[in-house]
Design a protein around this motif. Structure first.
Motif, mmCIF file in Angstrom:
data_model
loop_
_atom_site.group_PDB
_atom_site.id
_atom_site.type_symbol
_atom_site.label_atom_id
_atom_site.label_comp_id
_atom_site.label_asym_id
_atom_site.label_seq_id
_atom_site.Cartn_x
_atom_site.Cartn_y
_atom_site.Cartn_z
ATOM 1 N N LYS A 5 38.512 38.539 44.666
ATOM 2 C CA LYS A 5 38.670 39.910 45.280
ATOM 3 C C LYS A 5 38.171 39.909 46.006
ATOM 4 C CE LYS A 5 37.852 44.494 43.125
ATOM 5 N NZ LYS A 5 37.032 45.311 42.123
ATOM 6 N N ALA A 6 38.542 40.553 47.424
ATOM 7 C CA ALA A 6 38.340 41.184 48.410
ATOM 8 C C ALA A 6 39.245 42.560 48.323
ATOM 9 C CB ALA A 6 38.933 40.481 49.653
ATOM 10 N N GLU A 7 38.581 43.326 49.462
ATOM 11 C CA GLU A 7 39.141 44.287 49.167
ATOM 12 C C GLU A 7 38.291 45.548 50.985
ATOM 13 O OE1 GLU A 7 38.859 47.536 45.897
ATOM 14 O OE2 GLU A 7 37.413 46.615 45.536
ATOM 15 N N LEU A 8 39.454 46.094 51.464
ATOM 16 C CA LEU A 8 38.753 46.736 52.837
ATOM 17 C C LEU A 8 38.355 47.988 51.580
ATOM 18 C CD1 LEU A 8 37.940 47.617 55.363
ATOM 19 C CD2 LEU A 8 40.634 48.175 55.926
ATOM 20 N N LEU A 66 34.828 44.851 50.845
ATOM 21 C CA LEU A 66 33.177 44.078 49.664
ATOM 22 C C LEU A 66 35.065 43.248 49.394
ATOM 23 C CD1 LEU A 66 31.577 44.683 47.530
ATOM 24 C CD2 LEU A 66 33.306 46.164 46.579
ATOM 25 N N ILE A 67 33.574 41.731 48.804
ATOM 26 C CA ILE A 67 33.375 40.612 48.677
ATOM 27 C C ILE A 67 33.594 40.274 47.225
ATOM 28 C CG2 ILE A 67 33.850 38.088 48.784
ATOM 29 C CD1 ILE A 67 34.792 39.690 51.577
ATOM 30 N N ASN A 68 34.255 40.081 46.124
ATOM 31 C CA ASN A 68 33.867 40.044 44.595
ATOM 32 C C ASN A 68 32.819 41.108 44.374
ATOM 33 O OD1 ASN A 68 35.834 37.409 44.901
ATOM 34 N ND2 ASN A 68 33.665 36.476 45.038
ATOM 35 N N ASP A 69 32.889 42.106 44.720
ATOM 36 C CA ASP A 69 31.754 42.657 44.347
ATOM 37 C C ASP A 69 30.632 42.785 44.399
ATOM 38 O OD1 ASP A 69 34.139 44.745 43.373
ATOM 39 O OD2 ASP A 69 34.553 43.868 41.500
ATOM 40 N N SER A 70 30.780 41.526 45.201
ATOM 41 C CA SER A 70 28.997 41.578 45.386
ATOM 42 C C SER A 70 28.510 42.026 46.284
ATOM 43 C CB SER A 70 29.208 40.008 44.960
ATOM 44 O OG SER A 70 29.170 39.360 45.685
ATOM 45 N N PHE A 71 29.174 41.465 47.971
ATOM 46 C CA PHE A 71 28.282 41.473 49.257
ATOM 47 C C PHE A 71 29.739 42.240 49.867
ATOM 48 C CE2 PHE A 71 29.860 37.055 48.676
ATOM 49 C CZ PHE A 71 30.633 37.544 50.460
ATOM 50 N N TYR A 72 29.266 42.688 51.667
ATOM 51 C CA TYR A 72 30.273 43.110 52.894
ATOM 52 C C TYR A 72 30.245 42.104 53.366
ATOM 53 C CZ TYR A 72 30.995 47.487 50.288
ATOM 54 O OH TYR A 72 30.751 48.038 49.027
#
Length: 195
Positions: A5-8, A66-72
């Motif tokens: 998962k990755a989102e701006l 946000l990458i994998n809900d764990s870091f940016y």
């Protein structure tokens, strides 16, 4: 690293717009056309989450992915781009300096340089700035596919010497085209983002 998962999440220009939640952040810094967006997209296996542009200087905000809900991943404006007013550059400079010097969850910075050419004065300044503030640096030399394999080490040595890199700092040859260096880049990043 398997990115599911990755989102701006947000584009910020001042601290009150930064995301909260205390997740670790890795900043991506480099010249305007060094290939930061391509690097992000390759690392997360997405074609165009980070917008690539033929017009350098497009990123004018701090973009938090946000990458994998764990870091940016935090994409900061590219430097060394001439077609921007001095005032505008000053504004970016202040915005970046504020981020780099005050953001407590910033764990490391990926400094992207173009393997085809020796690092620029701006690259050297950026590296020295990060060292001065004791921010860990991972140097990624992009566009490795554009340099004949036999010359990789020579170009890497020039980059290392021009930046006067500290012994422990990694320099990873990377190609967004072929995926070269992707695993090494994740290996270098994971200690900073693994919670």
């Amino acid at each position: 690293m398997n990115v599911k998962k990755a989102e701006l999440v947000t584009s910020a220009v001042k601290p009150e717009q930064y995301p909260d939640g205390g997740r670790p952040e890795v900043a991506l810094a480099g010249r305007s056309n060094v290939g930061k967006s391509s690097f992000i997209n390759k690392m997360i296996n997405r074609k165009n989450l980070a917008r690539t542009s033929s017009k350098p200087g497009k990123t004018q905000t701090l973009n938090f992915y946000l990458i994998n809900d764990s870091f940016y991943f935090v994409d900061v404006p590219g430097y060394g781009f001439a077609r921007v007013s001095k005032q505008e550059r000053q504004k970016w400079g202040n915005m970046m300096e504020t981020y780099f010097t005050t953001r407590e969850v910033l764990k490391a910075t990926v400094l992207l340089v173009d393997l085809r050419h020796p690092p620029t004065k701006d690259d050297v300044m950026m590296y020295e700035f990060l060292k001065h503030y004791e921010i860990p640096v991972i140097v990624i030399a992009t566009k490795a596919d554009k340099v004949p394999r036999g010359k990789h080490q020579k170009h890497a040595k020039i980059a290392r010497e021009t930046l006067r890199m500290a012994d422990g700092d990694p320099l990873i040859l990377f190609s967004a085209e072929t995926g070269q260096g992707k695993d090494e880049a994740w290996a270098a990043l994971l200690p900073f983002v693994a919670s």
